[in-house]
Design a protein around this motif. Structure first.
Motif, short mmCIF file in Angstrom:
data_model
loop_
_atom_site.label_atom_id
_atom_site.label_comp_id
_atom_site.label_asym_id
_atom_site.label_seq_id
_atom_site.Cartn_x
_atom_site.Cartn_y
_atom_site.Cartn_z
N THR A 9 16.69 56.99 -6.50
CA THR A 9 16.61 56.23 -7.77
C THR A 9 15.44 55.82 -8.26
O THR A 9 15.00 55.12 -9.30
CB THR A 9 17.44 55.14 -7.47
OG1 THR A 9 16.87 54.37 -6.62
CG2 THR A 9 18.94 55.49 -7.36
N ASN A 10 14.11 56.42 -7.69
CA ASN A 10 12.84 56.05 -7.95
C ASN A 10 12.42 54.54 -8.33
O ASN A 10 11.76 54.27 -8.94
CB ASN A 10 12.66 56.98 -8.97
CG ASN A 10 12.34 58.48 -8.97
OD1 ASN A 10 11.79 58.70 -7.89
ND2 ASN A 10 13.29 59.11 -9.85
N ALA A 90 18.99 51.63 -5.46
CA ALA A 90 19.17 50.56 -6.52
C ALA A 90 20.81 50.38 -6.55
O ALA A 90 21.71 51.07 -6.51
CB ALA A 90 18.86 51.40 -7.77
N ASN A 91 20.98 48.90 -7.06
CA ASN A 91 22.34 48.65 -7.25
C ASN A 91 23.27 48.70 -6.13
O ASN A 91 24.48 49.21 -6.08
CB ASN A 91 22.98 49.25 -8.47
CG ASN A 91 22.16 49.25 -9.69
OD1 ASN A 91 21.59 48.03 -10.00
ND2 ASN A 91 21.92 50.28 -10.34
N TYR A 92 22.78 48.31 -4.83
CA TYR A 92 23.58 48.34 -3.72
C TYR A 92 24.28 47.07 -3.52
O TYR A 92 24.00 46.10 -3.63
CB TYR A 92 22.54 48.34 -2.45
CG TYR A 92 23.06 48.75 -1.20
CD1 TYR A 92 23.34 50.20 -0.73
CD2 TYR A 92 23.63 47.62 -0.26
CE1 TYR A 92 24.05 50.27 0.27
CE2 TYR A 92 24.04 47.99 1.02
CZ TYR A 92 24.44 49.19 1.38
OH TYR A 92 25.06 49.72 2.44
N PRO A 93 25.67 47.30 -3.36
CA PRO A 93 26.60 46.32 -3.00
C PRO A 93 26.34 45.25 -1.97
O PRO A 93 26.32 45.71 -1.02
CB PRO A 93 27.94 46.95 -3.08
CG PRO A 93 27.78 48.37 -2.66
CD PRO A 93 26.41 48.57 -2.81
N ASP A 94 26.05 43.92 -2.24
CA ASP A 94 25.52 43.05 -1.20
C ASP A 94 26.70 41.99 -1.39
O ASP A 94 26.61 41.12 -2.40
CB ASP A 94 24.19 42.52 -1.77
CG ASP A 94 23.77 41.73 -0.53
OD1 ASP A 94 24.66 40.89 -0.01
OD2 ASP A 94 22.48 41.52 -0.35
N ASN A 102 18.87 45.64 -6.01
CA ASN A 102 17.99 46.74 -5.39
C ASN A 102 17.36 46.38 -4.13
O ASN A 102 16.64 45.25 -3.83
CB ASN A 102 16.79 46.85 -6.56
CG ASN A 102 17.08 47.29 -7.70
OD1 ASN A 102 18.31 47.79 -8.02
ND2 ASN A 102 16.43 47.00 -8.93
N LYS A 103 17.54 47.24 -3.02
CA LYS A 103 17.37 46.75 -1.82
C LYS A 103 16.49 47.89 -0.95
O LYS A 103 16.52 48.91 -1.24
CB LYS A 103 18.92 46.91 -0.98
CG LYS A 103 18.81 46.68 0.44
CD LYS A 103 20.26 46.32 0.95
CE LYS A 103 20.23 46.12 2.34
NZ LYS A 103 21.64 46.17 2.91
N PHE A 104 15.56 47.37 -0.30
CA PHE A 104 14.66 48.32 0.52
C PHE A 104 15.08 48.04 2.08
O PHE A 104 15.13 47.06 2.38
CB PHE A 104 13.40 47.90 0.34
CG PHE A 104 12.26 48.50 1.49
CD1 PHE A 104 12.09 50.15 1.28
CD2 PHE A 104 12.06 47.82 2.49
CE1 PHE A 104 11.45 50.54 2.04
CE2 PHE A 104 11.00 48.67 3.39
CZ PHE A 104 10.91 50.07 3.36
N THR A 105 15.40 48.99 2.85
CA THR A 105 15.68 48.89 4.16
C THR A 105 15.12 49.85 5.02
O THR A 105 14.78 51.07 4.93
CB THR A 105 17.19 49.19 4.63
OG1 THR A 105 18.08 48.27 3.58
CG2 THR A 105 17.72 48.99 5.81
#
Length: 186
Positions: A9-10, A90-94, A102-105
Motif C-alpha cells: 500500500t506504499n 494500511a487500514n489494518y483492523p485493530d 496503519n500498522k508496521f509489524t
C-alpha cells in the motif's frame, strides 16, 4: 538473516500509527513436521507473538511458545533467527483500538527442534485466541506451503497471515537448502 519487506500500500514511515515487534518459530518435531496454529476462520500462523515492554526476543519467544503450545523451550536452545519480515499494512483492523490503523509489524522467525508434544492443558491462550478456537497441531511444511499457495483469502487479516505463511515456508526451505549445502562442503 534474510530480510523481506511488504509494503503493497506504499505506506510512508510518517503514516504509521502503530508499531509492533513479534517473534515466531518454526518448531520442528521428531517427525520433521512443524507446529502451526490455526484459527477458526482457517488462518494458519506459526507460534509466537508480540514482545512485552523490556522483554528480550528470546524471552518473548519462550513465553509465547509456552502460552500457545504448553511446551517449555530452553532459552539457551533458541538459535539465531533465519528471517525477518517487515510489513506495512494500511487500514489494518485493530480490535484493541476499535478501528482500522496503519500498522508496521516486524516479525523475526527462529527455528526450534523439540520432541515435546503440544500440551492443550498447559496452554495460556489470550481471549482472542480462545474466542477464535486457536489450535496448535503438527503439519507437514510442504502441505502448509501448498495450502498457502492455493488459498485465496478474502478477509484482510487472513491475507496478511497467508502472505506471511507463504513467505516463511518458502524462505525456510531455502534456508535449509543453504544450510545443507554448507554441511556437504565440509
Amino acid at each position: 538473516m534474510k530480510k523481506v519487506v511488504f509494503n503493497n500500500t506504499n505506506l510512508g514511515e510518517n503514516e504509521i500509527e502503530k508499531r509492533v515487534t513479534k517473534v515466531r518459530a518454526i518448531i520442528i518435531n521428531e517427525k520433521g513436521q512443524a507446529l502451526v496454529g490455526q484459527f477458526s476462520d482457517g488462518a494458519y500462523i506459526f507460534p509466537g507473538g508480540k514482545l512485552d515492554d523490556g522483554e528480550l526476543k528470546e524471552e518473548a519467544l519462550q513465553r509465547e511458545i509456552f502460552e500457545e503450545t504448553g511446551i517449555q523451550i530452553d532459552i539457551s536452545k533458541i538459535g539465531t533467527p533465519f528471517l525477518e519480515i517487515s510489513a506495512y499494512n494500511a487500514n489494518y483492523p485493530d480490535p484493541k483500538m476499535g478501528r482500522e490503523v496503519n500498522k508496521f509489524t516486524k516479525t523475526i522467525f527462529y527455528e526450534i527442534h523439540t520432541d515435546k508434544q503440544v500440551e492443550q492443558t498447559g496452554q495460556y491462550l489470550s481471549e482472542r485466541e480462545k474466542k477464535s478456537r486457536f489450535n496448535v497441531k503438527p503439519m507437514n511444511l510442504s502441505i502448509l506451503q501448498y495450502w498457502a499457495e492455493t488459498n485465496n483469502p478474502v478477509d484482510y487479516r487472513q491475507k496478511v497471515f497467508n502472505q506471511e505463511l507463504l513467505t516463511v515456508t518458502r524462505e525456510y526451505a531455502r534456508y535449509k537448502q543453504e544450510e545443507n549445502a554448507i554441511k556437504n562442503e565440509r
